[in-house]
Scaffold this motif. Structure first.
Motif, PDB file in Angstrom:
ATOM      1  N   ILE A 145      36.659  64.045  26.009  1.00  0.00           N
ATOM      2  CA  ILE A 145      35.294  64.684  26.183  1.00  0.00           C
ATOM      3  C   ILE A 145      35.409  65.515  27.401  1.00  0.00           C
ATOM      4  N   LYS A 146      35.612  64.642  28.581  1.00  0.00           N
ATOM      5  CA  LYS A 146      35.611  65.665  29.855  1.00  0.00           C
ATOM      6  C   LYS A 146      36.450  66.723  29.793  1.00  0.00           C
ATOM      7  N   ALA A 147      37.917  66.416  29.370  1.00  0.00           N
ATOM      8  CA  ALA A 147      38.779  67.506  29.109  1.00  0.00           C
ATOM      9  C   ALA A 147      38.139  68.692  28.626  1.00  0.00           C
ATOM     10  N   LEU A 148      37.070  68.611  27.603  1.00  0.00           N
ATOM     11  CA  LEU A 148      36.465  69.753  26.954  1.00  0.00           C
ATOM     12  C   LEU A 148      35.775  70.797  27.818  1.00  0.00           C
ATOM     13  N   ASN A 149      35.397  70.280  29.102  1.00  0.00           N
ATOM     14  CA  ASN A 149      34.463  70.943  29.951  1.00  0.00           C
ATOM     15  C   ASN A 149      33.252  71.304  29.266  1.00  0.00           C
ATOM     16  N   GLY A 150      32.435  70.405  28.659  1.00  0.00           N
ATOM     17  CA  GLY A 150      31.145  70.947  28.150  1.00  0.00           C
ATOM     18  C   GLY A 150      31.125  71.601  26.582  1.00  0.00           C
ATOM     19  N   LYS A 151      32.467  71.769  26.257  1.00  0.00           N
ATOM     20  CA  LYS A 151      32.513  72.460  24.933  1.00  0.00           C
ATOM     21  C   LYS A 151      31.741  71.417  23.870  1.00  0.00           C
ATOM     22  N   PRO A 152      31.292  71.925  22.796  1.00  0.00           N
ATOM     23  CA  PRO A 152      30.972  70.931  21.650  1.00  0.00           C
ATOM     24  C   PRO A 152      32.090  70.429  21.160  1.00  0.00           C
ATOM     25  N   PHE A 153      31.872  69.201  20.329  1.00  0.00           N
ATOM     26  CA  PHE A 153      32.776  68.676  19.646  1.00  0.00           C
ATOM     27  C   PHE A 153      32.265  67.973  18.281  1.00  0.00           C
ATOM     28  N   ILE A 154      33.030  67.395  17.391  1.00  0.00           N
ATOM     29  CA  ILE A 154      32.525  66.452  16.277  1.00  0.00           C
ATOM     30  C   ILE A 154      33.326  65.285  16.302  1.00  0.00           C
ATOM     31  N   LEU A 155      32.504  64.338  16.522  1.00  0.00           N
ATOM     32  CA  LEU A 155      33.271  62.588  16.665  1.00  0.00           C
ATOM     33  C   LEU A 155      33.075  62.176  15.282  1.00  0.00           C
ATOM     34  N   ILE A 156      34.376  61.560  14.581  1.00  0.00           N
ATOM     35  CA  ILE A 156      34.297  60.895  13.392  1.00  0.00           C
ATOM     36  C   ILE A 156      34.586  59.468  13.974  1.00  0.00           C
ATOM     37  N   SER A 157      33.503  58.290  13.778  1.00  0.00           N
ATOM     38  CA  SER A 157      33.866  57.179  14.056  1.00  0.00           C
ATOM     39  C   SER A 157      33.916  56.176  12.908  1.00  0.00           C
ATOM     40  N   SER A 158      34.300  54.936  12.999  1.00  0.00           N
ATOM     41  CA  SER A 158      34.410  53.976  11.981  1.00  0.00           C
ATOM     42  C   SER A 158      33.439  52.913  11.818  1.00  0.00           C
ATOM     43  N   ALA A 159      32.893  52.559  10.765  1.00  0.00           N
ATOM     44  CA  ALA A 159      32.066  51.279  10.700  1.00  0.00           C
ATOM     45  C   ALA A 159      33.194  50.533   9.324  1.00  0.00           C
ATOM     46  N   GLY A 160      34.058  49.883   9.944  1.00  0.00           N
ATOM     47  CA  GLY A 160      35.056  49.208   8.980  1.00  0.00           C
ATOM     48  C   GLY A 160      36.153  50.024   8.860  1.00  0.00           C
ATOM     49  N   THR A 161      37.285  49.906   9.580  1.00  0.00           N
ATOM     50  CA  THR A 161      38.509  50.471   9.279  1.00  0.00           C
ATOM     51  C   THR A 161      39.115  50.089   7.897  1.00  0.00           C
ATOM     52  N   VAL A 162      40.034  50.720   7.248  1.00  0.00           N
ATOM     53  CA  VAL A 162      40.539  50.281   6.051  1.00  0.00           C
ATOM     54  C   VAL A 162      41.602  49.419   6.118  1.00  0.00           C
TER      55      VAL A 162
END
Length: 469
Positions: free
Chosen positions: A221-238
């Protein structure tokens, strides 16, 4: 009217009665039906000129086609995280077909069945203990729920640059961060034009984990220098039903500008149990969530829903608005599901879920979830007691990921699974975890008992002897 169609209309009640009996015979015999088979047919090459009528078609289905079908709603179908339809959900699904509503608007001369969907989403929010700051709707599957949610996320990302991706196409590189995304999320990225390979992999926590390493996440995240992004996280990996740390991600969201999506297709139901709700603590801070109903809610295929924060409704309408239909009116003033989901044509998919929630309540589903997790532990312990198997990961919830013991037996894993599935007594799926071929068993079906596990273990012991391990 066609004479055969007229005859069917006159005999409608008898047709439904005979069809009901066909279904009852199947459901009553689920435990004895195979979980897989090798039966095949030669597809018909010519359509019947006059037609057989409904009863004639039912007779041919029973004789020729029904042997193709397996007991996927049964107690020993442990593949694909597949639930089995409860009685209430079957009733709701049947009535959804009978009433045959095109569920769109909440105030329409064409009917307002969307109010049933609104109520069902509200009940689900209560079941999952999520706030009413979310809005939701039903789609066919986790794939389409992820697609819907990430479609809105894509529009959000464009807005960070003052651009409308829905109207003008993607003109900025979209940054996606994720650790162990399900294939349906990756497929959604492909369909959305983002690209199935255009995401940055966050490291997972060391020590047999599939959850994302928060140190590595923050570094990226810090390497993006404030640029926006989308985070896909998991509630129960397959593979191992692992969960990302939602409390920690919530704190990151206070510091950084990103869209937070949670794929909780089956794991989101951990929220229903006091024993496991800590796994999703903090998930209310997400922008969007995917939940699959034909898994742990045990309703018929196809059933899933998305949840998106109400504050993003304008973005959702911009993404999916049916702009070629001016007669629908202002999409904000006259809510219509056509403007917030991919499908224009929508059956009353909420009804089987509504019936289920009304019939069994929170306690009923808590019982299904806790029973499933106990069965997973029971199966895992039974495997450990056998000298030829080993677990590939801890049992965190309802998935058991295991393999044949010993590296020298890795080349026999697929053969073992094929032979086991060919017995028709159980169905499990292959997997690959931590550089090892493995097998995954998923416990979500309300019918499964300890006797089923005992039966499967006995079959596994026979196969072990057969392949001479």
């Amino acid at each position: 009217m066609n004479s055969i169609l007229q005859q069917d209309l006159n005999d409608f009640e008898n047709i439904l009665e005979k069809t009901k009996q066909q279904g009852i015979d199947f459901l009553n015999n689920l435990e004895n039906l195979p979980t897989s088979n090798n039966y095949s047919i030669e597809p018909k090459k010519e359509l019947n000129e006059l037609g057989l009528g409904s009863l004639g078609a039912l007779a041919e289905f029973k004789q020729r086609l029904s042997p193709l079908l397996v007991s996927s709603p049964g107690p020993r179908y442990w593949g694909f995280v597949t639930g089995g339809s409860t009685p209430a959900s079957v009733a709701g699904d049947w009535l959804a077909s009978v009433y045959d509503q095109n569920t769109q608007s909440v105030t329409s001369q064409g009917g307002n069945s969307a109010l049933i969907e609104f109520e069902t989403i509200n009940l689900l929010l209560q079941l999952l203990e999520l706030p009413d700051s979310f809005m939701g709707g039903f789609v066919t599957s986790a794939t389409m729920s992820n697609f819907t949610s990430l479609g809105v996320a894509r529009q959000w990302f464009g807005k960070q640059f003052g651009k409308d991706f829905a109207k003008n196409g993607i003109s900025e590189t979209i940054t996606i961060l994720t650790a162990t995304p399900h294939s349906s999320s990756v497929k959604s990225l492909s369909m959305l034009g983002i690209g199935s390979q255009n995401y940055t992999v966050v490291k997972t926590i060391e020590g047999n984990r599939e959850a994302m390493d928060l140190v590595d996440l923050e570094e990226k995240i810090k390497a993006l220098n404030g640029k926006p992004f989308i985070l896909i996280s998991s509630a129960g990996t397959v593979n191992t039903a692992d969960f990302d740390d939602f409390k920690a991600i919530s704190k990151l969201k206070e510091q950084y500008n990103f869209w937070w999506h949670i794929d909780g297709a089956f794991g989101g139901f951990a929220a229903v149990s006091e024993k496991y709700k800590h796994l999703v603590e903090g998930w209310e801070g997400a922008d969007s969530i995917t939940i699959d109903c034909h898994k742990w809610l045990n309703v018929p295929y196809e059933s899933a829903f998305y949840l998106v924060k109400k504050e993003h409704i304008n973005l959702q309408i911009e993404t999916f608005q049916n702009s070629n239909a001016p007669y629908l009116g202002n999409p904000l003033e006259n809510f219509n599901y056509l403007n917030v989901v991919p499908e224009n044509s929508r059956r009353l998919r909420a009804l089987p879920v509504w019936f289920s929630l009304m019939a069994y309540g929170k306690e009923g589903f808590c019982d299904i979830i806790e029973k499933s997790t106990l069965l997973a532990l029971h199966f895992g312990n039974a495997l450990i007691e056998q000298e030829h198997f080993e677990l590939l990961a801890p049992i965190r919830l309802n998935n058991v990921c295991f393999t044949l013991k010993g590296n020298e037996n890795q080349d026999k894993v697929n053969d073992f699974l094929i032979k086991l599935n060919d017995t028709g007594k159980v169905f499990m799926t292959p997997t690959f975890y931590q550089n090892k071929k493995g097998i995954r068993a998923s416990f979500v079906n309300w019918r499964t008992t300890e006797n089923d596990i005992k039966m499967v273990i006995e079959e596994m012991k026979k196969i072990i002897l057969d392949i001479q391990i």
